[in-house]
Scaffold this active site. Sequence first.
Site, mmCIF file in Angstrom:
data_model
loop_
_atom_site.group_PDB
_atom_site.id
_atom_site.type_symbol
_atom_site.label_atom_id
_atom_site.label_comp_id
_atom_site.label_asym_id
_atom_site.label_seq_id
_atom_site.Cartn_x
_atom_site.Cartn_y
_atom_site.Cartn_z
ATOM 1 N N CYS A 42 -33.425 21.794 8.019
ATOM 2 C CA CYS A 42 -33.149 20.549 8.094
ATOM 3 C C CYS A 42 -33.118 19.650 9.133
ATOM 4 C CB CYS A 42 -31.646 20.405 7.396
ATOM 5 S SG CYS A 42 -30.568 21.427 8.560
ATOM 6 N N GLU B 53 -38.878 13.398 4.141
ATOM 7 C CA GLU B 53 -38.929 14.982 4.652
ATOM 8 C C GLU B 53 -39.741 15.808 4.033
ATOM 9 O OE1 GLU B 53 -35.573 17.235 3.354
ATOM 10 O OE2 GLU B 53 -35.108 17.659 5.376
ATOM 11 N N LYS C 216 -22.787 29.048 -5.341
ATOM 12 C CA LYS C 216 -24.279 29.067 -6.123
ATOM 13 C C LYS C 216 -25.255 29.041 -5.274
ATOM 14 C CE LYS C 216 -27.348 27.136 -8.742
ATOM 15 N NZ LYS C 216 -28.563 27.301 -7.803
ATOM 16 N N GLU D 156 -24.484 17.864 2.903
ATOM 17 C CA GLU D 156 -25.291 18.227 4.030
ATOM 18 C C GLU D 156 -26.703 18.285 3.572
ATOM 19 O OE1 GLU D 156 -24.285 18.982 7.177
ATOM 20 O OE2 GLU D 156 -22.379 18.940 6.876
HETATM 21 P P1 NDP Z 1 -32.238 21.106 -3.387
HETATM 22 O O1 NDP Z 1 -31.314 20.022 -3.290
HETATM 23 O O2 NDP Z 1 -33.387 21.251 -4.333
HETATM 24 O O3 NDP Z 1 -31.001 22.337 -3.886
HETATM 25 C C1 NDP Z 1 -29.947 22.750 -3.098
HETATM 26 C C2 NDP Z 1 -29.001 23.496 -4.077
HETATM 27 O O4 NDP Z 1 -28.657 22.679 -5.296
HETATM 28 C C3 NDP Z 1 -29.636 24.685 -4.865
HETATM 29 O O5 NDP Z 1 -28.747 25.474 -4.751
HETATM 30 C C4 NDP Z 1 -30.153 23.874 -6.129
HETATM 31 O O6 NDP Z 1 -30.337 25.069 -7.400
HETATM 32 C C5 NDP Z 1 -28.898 23.090 -6.602
HETATM 33 N N1 NDP Z 1 -28.910 21.945 -7.342
HETATM 34 C C6 NDP Z 1 -30.250 21.130 -7.445
HETATM 35 N N2 NDP Z 1 -29.958 20.475 -8.479
HETATM 36 C C7 NDP Z 1 -28.501 20.572 -8.798
HETATM 37 C C8 NDP Z 1 -27.701 19.852 -9.770
HETATM 38 N N3 NDP Z 1 -28.189 18.750 -10.518
HETATM 39 N N4 NDP Z 1 -26.303 20.058 -9.986
HETATM 40 C C9 NDP Z 1 -25.938 21.304 -9.108
HETATM 41 N N5 NDP Z 1 -26.747 22.010 -8.230
HETATM 42 C C10 NDP Z 1 -28.151 21.327 -8.120
HETATM 43 O O7 NDP Z 1 -32.481 21.787 -2.015
HETATM 44 P P2 NDP Z 1 -33.512 22.772 -1.468
HETATM 45 O O8 NDP Z 1 -32.693 23.992 -1.997
HETATM 46 O O9 NDP Z 1 -34.844 22.284 -1.863
HETATM 47 O O10 NDP Z 1 -33.254 22.800 0.169
HETATM 48 C C11 NDP Z 1 -33.919 22.049 1.047
HETATM 49 C C12 NDP Z 1 -33.344 20.719 1.277
HETATM 50 O O11 NDP Z 1 -31.979 21.130 1.828
HETATM 51 C C13 NDP Z 1 -33.980 20.193 2.418
HETATM 52 O O12 NDP Z 1 -33.820 18.756 1.952
HETATM 53 C C14 NDP Z 1 -33.230 20.516 3.625
HETATM 54 O O13 NDP Z 1 -33.107 19.254 4.662
HETATM 55 C C15 NDP Z 1 -31.798 20.645 3.200
HETATM 56 N N6 NDP Z 1 -30.880 21.149 3.905
HETATM 57 C C16 NDP Z 1 -29.756 20.635 4.885
HETATM 58 C C17 NDP Z 1 -29.122 21.299 5.717
HETATM 59 C C18 NDP Z 1 -27.953 20.518 6.200
HETATM 60 O O14 NDP Z 1 -27.065 21.098 7.168
HETATM 61 N N7 NDP Z 1 -27.890 19.136 6.315
HETATM 62 C C19 NDP Z 1 -29.183 22.436 5.983
HETATM 63 C C20 NDP Z 1 -30.365 23.178 5.259
HETATM 64 C C21 NDP Z 1 -31.276 22.505 4.351
HETATM 65 P P3 NDP Z 1 -31.828 25.463 -7.684
HETATM 66 O O15 NDP Z 1 -32.477 25.936 -6.397
HETATM 67 O O16 NDP Z 1 -31.600 26.569 -8.594
HETATM 68 O O17 NDP Z 1 -32.428 24.174 -8.312
#
Ligand code: NDP
Length: 490
Positions: free
Chosen positions: A285, A385, A176, A251
């Site tokens: 990240c 962040e 997803k 992550e």
């Molecule tokens: P989000 O947490 O907003 O979303 C991540 C994913 O989770 C998306 O596909 C989102 O869908 C989905 N999601 C959100 N809420 C739910 C829920 N309640 N149930 C199931 N799925 C859900 O993160 P971002 O997409 O904004 O990404 C940025 C973040 O990712 C930053 O904090 C960054 O640091 C982190 N990141 C970490 C990495 C690592 O390896 N540690 C690497 C890259 C990024 P939708 O977008 O449709 O809401």
Amino acid sequence: MKTYQYFCDGQWRDPSSGLWFESDNPTRGAPWARIPRCNAEDVEAAVQAAHRCFSTGAWSRTNAAGRGRLLRRMGDVVVRHAEQLGAIETTDNGKRRSDIVEPLKTWLADSFYYYAGLADKVEGAVIPVDAPDLLNYTRREPYGVCACITAWNSPLLIAIWKMAPALAAGNTLVLKPSEHASASTLALMEVLAEADLPPGLVNVVTGFGPEAGAALVDHPLVRLLSFTGGFTGGSHVAAAAGRQAKPVIMELGGKSPQIVFRDADLELAVHGVASGIFPPSGQSCISGSRAIVHRSLYDQFVRSLCEVAGRARLGDPADPMTQVPPIANRSHFDRVLQAIETAKKEGAHCVLGGVPTHLPELGGWFIGPTVFTNVTPQMQIMREEIFGPVIAVLPFDDDEEAIRLANDTDYGLAAGLWTADTARAIGFADRIQAGTVYINNYYNATTQSPVGGFKRSGYGRENGLEGMLAYLQTKSIWVSTAPHQPNPFP
Ligand code: NDP
């Protein structure tokens, strides 16, 4: 405008809701594609397909060497289509083309080759137990259907980091991607048809986190979750998974420090710190968003950082000359500007950038490199962040203060140390609370070495052997070697 379908059981399907939503090109600030809004019904179909493939379908009959062969084909496909996939990701989330095409051809394809090689080398053990007439051995077995939920900043990288080890371990998947950048993951599935994947092996549902994402997390046939995203989304997912005792690989985000010691090579450190945050516009990240600089170098460091970052060329991420790409979506652009305003209100000095950059020939969402001084550890800019091209620089006087400031964060993803004294840096690395520490370099990652977070940056590891073991569960088997079983009820 391109209209996508979602991918389920080896077929392209329209969402059962009959609804699509628009995905924007951040370079132009305008929609360019329509993405299916999947709901629980589509998630049900995808999970059932993955379950069939795991339990009764082609995957359940494929041995480890066969899984390795399939993964090698997947790697070859990714190399062949790197330009095309990279172009779609650049259009969809504004990632610099050079930051995705070369990685796809090299170390992301290597992810498939690495785990292809590991697939038939995961062994159990024979354990010398303290019990007579008993043989005990272990096997490592896949979980079944794994759900992989990914973030918008690097959809292809994150998907491949999850897909390759999970499949090598023998699982099937439902992916997803983020609603903000789903297109490249769907395009990956289009080209992977050339690798001859069995139906149901990898399925992609698109849509919104609280709708498609939540349905996936809650589905009882999903046995393991691998999540990459922010702390807020991650903690929701972890709580939901906890209600069903599902294992989760998390992550999450970071607030990574870059410590510049008195004896650092200043030019190297300035370039290292600048390139540790600005090239993806801070949307990584591990962005080093807090520079902690020895007071003797502080003024000169800030001047040089502003000079270097101030010269950075903002522009079209498809142009190889572009150094700083756009912010990936409108809502995030507004969030970054809001965080900059809060920093100013809290008394931080903005010494570079801090305002949107208007590029009339493009029209998208750009913010130039932004540098803050006069910051304190309590300010939001030091604690949260921002995930934008924004760095806070603060001075330190002695090593103990540097380590205290570096660890004064809820996060623990990465840290950078810049010094001529490698022995001291190694001692420091031991004391830094972070999953990755870089000494006189930053941003490096290869398939062989595990990555992951301490503290609120998450748990579990991706890449390396650990990255594959995360997708396997251990079974312990006891065999009686006695000629007769003792009768419990003589
Ligand atoms: P989000 O947490 O907003 O979303 C991540 C994913 O989770 C998306 O596909 C989102 O869908 C989905 N999601 C959100 N809420 C739910 C829920 N309640 N149930 C199931 N799925 C859900 O993160 P971002 O997409 O904004 O990404 C940025 C973040 O990712 C930053 O904090 C960054 O640091 C982190 N990141 C970490 C990495 C690592 O390896 N540690 C690497 C890259 C990024 P939708 O977008 O449709 O809401």
